[in-house]
Design a protein around this motif. Structure first.
Motif, PDB file in Angstrom:
ATOM      1  N   UNK A  40       0.808  -1.218   0.000  1.00  0.00           N
ATOM      2  CA  UNK A  40       0.000   0.000   0.000  1.00  0.00           C
ATOM      3  C   UNK A  40       0.843   1.270   0.000  1.00  0.00           C
ATOM      4  N   UNK A  41       2.149   1.147   0.244  1.00  0.00           N
ATOM      5  CA  UNK A  41       3.019   2.324   0.157  1.00  0.00           C
ATOM      6  C   UNK A  41       3.018   2.876  -1.266  1.00  0.00           C
ATOM      7  N   UNK A  42       2.921   1.988  -2.263  1.00  0.00           N
ATOM      8  CA  UNK A  42       2.888   2.444  -3.656  1.00  0.00           C
ATOM      9  C   UNK A  42       1.632   3.274  -3.919  1.00  0.00           C
ATOM     10  N   UNK A  43       0.504   2.860  -3.361  1.00  0.00           N
ATOM     11  CA  UNK A  43      -0.731   3.624  -3.515  1.00  0.00           C
ATOM     12  C   UNK A  43      -0.601   4.975  -2.815  1.00  0.00           C
ATOM     13  N   UNK A  44      -0.072   4.976  -1.595  1.00  0.00           N
ATOM     14  CA  UNK A  44       0.101   6.225  -0.849  1.00  0.00           C
ATOM     15  C   UNK A  44       1.007   7.186  -1.605  1.00  0.00           C
ATOM     16  N   UNK A  45       2.053   6.651  -2.209  1.00  0.00           N
ATOM     17  CA  UNK A  45       2.974   7.485  -2.982  1.00  0.00           C
ATOM     18  C   UNK A  45       2.254   8.136  -4.159  1.00  0.00           C
ATOM     19  N   UNK A  46       1.425   7.372  -4.842  1.00  0.00           N
ATOM     20  CA  UNK A  46       0.677   7.926  -5.978  1.00  0.00           C
ATOM     21  C   UNK A  46      -0.283   9.025  -5.528  1.00  0.00           C
ATOM     22  N   UNK A  47      -0.928   8.842  -4.375  1.00  0.00           N
ATOM     23  CA  UNK A  47      -1.876   9.841  -3.885  1.00  0.00           C
ATOM     24  C   UNK A  47      -1.180  11.170  -3.631  1.00  0.00           C
ATOM     25  N   UNK A  48      -0.064  11.137  -2.909  1.00  0.00           N
ATOM     26  CA  UNK A  48       0.597  12.394  -2.538  1.00  0.00           C
ATOM     27  C   UNK A  48       1.276  13.032  -3.745  1.00  0.00           C
ATOM     28  N   UNK A  72      -3.557  20.852   0.019  1.00  0.00           N
ATOM     29  CA  UNK A  72      -3.167  19.656  -0.746  1.00  0.00           C
ATOM     30  C   UNK A  72      -3.163  18.420   0.134  1.00  0.00           C
ATOM     31  N   UNK A  73      -2.615  18.542   1.341  1.00  0.00           N
ATOM     32  CA  UNK A  73      -2.592  17.394   2.252  1.00  0.00           C
ATOM     33  C   UNK A  73      -3.995  17.036   2.692  1.00  0.00           C
ATOM     34  N   UNK A  74      -4.824  18.035   2.928  1.00  0.00           N
ATOM     35  CA  UNK A  74      -6.213  17.774   3.305  1.00  0.00           C
ATOM     36  C   UNK A  74      -6.937  17.022   2.191  1.00  0.00           C
ATOM     37  N   UNK A  75      -6.663  17.367   0.936  1.00  0.00           N
ATOM     38  CA  UNK A  75      -7.292  16.681  -0.187  1.00  0.00           C
ATOM     39  C   UNK A  75      -6.909  15.207  -0.200  1.00  0.00           C
ATOM     40  N   UNK A  76      -5.646  14.909   0.036  1.00  0.00           N
ATOM     41  CA  UNK A  76      -5.196  13.514   0.094  1.00  0.00           C
ATOM     42  C   UNK A  76      -5.874  12.806   1.262  1.00  0.00           C
ATOM     43  N   UNK A  77      -5.886  13.439   2.421  1.00  0.00           N
ATOM     44  CA  UNK A  77      -6.503  12.831   3.604  1.00  0.00           C
ATOM     45  C   UNK A  77      -7.991  12.568   3.380  1.00  0.00           C
ATOM     46  N   UNK A  78      -8.678  13.503   2.755  1.00  0.00           N
ATOM     47  CA  UNK A  78     -10.108  13.323   2.490  1.00  0.00           C
ATOM     48  C   UNK A  78     -10.348  12.189   1.499  1.00  0.00           C
ATOM     49  N   UNK A  79      -9.531  12.118   0.456  1.00  0.00           N
ATOM     50  CA  UNK A  79      -9.690  11.054  -0.529  1.00  0.00           C
ATOM     51  C   UNK A  79      -9.462   9.682   0.113  1.00  0.00           C
ATOM     52  N   UNK A  80      -8.422   9.581   0.937  1.00  0.00           N
ATOM     53  CA  UNK A  80      -8.127   8.307   1.605  1.00  0.00           C
ATOM     54  C   UNK A  80      -9.235   7.971   2.602  1.00  0.00           C
ATOM     55  N   UNK A 117      -8.049   7.818  10.539  1.00  0.00           N
ATOM     56  CA  UNK A 117      -6.972   8.481   9.803  1.00  0.00           C
ATOM     57  C   UNK A 117      -6.785   9.847  10.435  1.00  0.00           C
ATOM     58  N   UNK A 118      -5.619  10.080  11.013  1.00  0.00           N
ATOM     59  CA  UNK A 118      -5.319  11.347  11.688  1.00  0.00           C
ATOM     60  C   UNK A 118      -4.029  11.899  11.116  1.00  0.00           C
ATOM     61  N   UNK A 119      -3.987  13.197  10.871  1.00  0.00           N
ATOM     62  CA  UNK A 119      -2.785  13.815  10.323  1.00  0.00           C
ATOM     63  C   UNK A 119      -2.364  14.978  11.196  1.00  0.00           C
ATOM     64  N   UNK A 120      -1.075  15.066  11.450  1.00  0.00           N
ATOM     65  CA  UNK A 120      -0.484  16.137  12.244  1.00  0.00           C
ATOM     66  C   UNK A 120       0.507  16.898  11.378  1.00  0.00           C
ATOM     67  N   UNK A 121       0.396  18.226  11.362  1.00  0.00           N
ATOM     68  CA  UNK A 121       1.378  19.059  10.675  1.00  0.00           C
ATOM     69  C   UNK A 121       2.626  19.090  11.553  1.00  0.00           C
TER      70      UNK A 121
END
Length: 108
Positions: free
Chosen positions: A25-33, A63-71, A80-84
């Motif tokens: 799944x790292x390959x998928x994550x790489x494509x998303x970002x 941009x990061x929010x868009x990735x987080x929302x899509x995932x 799914x939690x993201x910290x700046x």
């Protein structure tokens, strides 16, 4: 570019699908970002409260929010939690600015 640390957990159904069909799944994550002009710096699985962690670089919070929302909207995750992440220099700037703020405690 800002760095972001994400913590995620899969649903039991997602784990069941991955057991039957293992996938990197790292390959998928790489494509998303990369689709928003960012970079994946790391992807780790873990024991504990969260199933995994990602270290991302993105052009900006939107941009990061868009990735987080899509995932998050994909349904494979239970959390799914993201910290700046701030650099030491950014933190030093924040500390200096905080020193100029006249904070008053509630009721004080």
């Amino acid at each position: 570019m800002p760095l972001y640390l994400s913590r995620f957990s899969y649903t039991p159904e997602t784990w069941a699908r991955l057991i039957v069909h293992p996938e990197d799944r790292a390959k998928a994550a790489q494509a998303y970002i990369e689709s928003v002009g960012g970079k994946l710096h790391g992807f780790w699985y873990a024991f504990g409260t969260h199933d995994g962690y990602n270290l991302w670089e993105a052009p900006d919070n939107v941009s990061m929010a868009a990735v987080a929302l899509a995932i998050s909207g994909g349904g494979a995750l239970s959390s799914f939690e993201t910290t700046v992440l701030l650099t030491v220099d950014e933190t030093m700037d924040a500390l200096r600015k905080a020193g100029r703020i006249q904070y008053r405690a509630p009721g004080g």
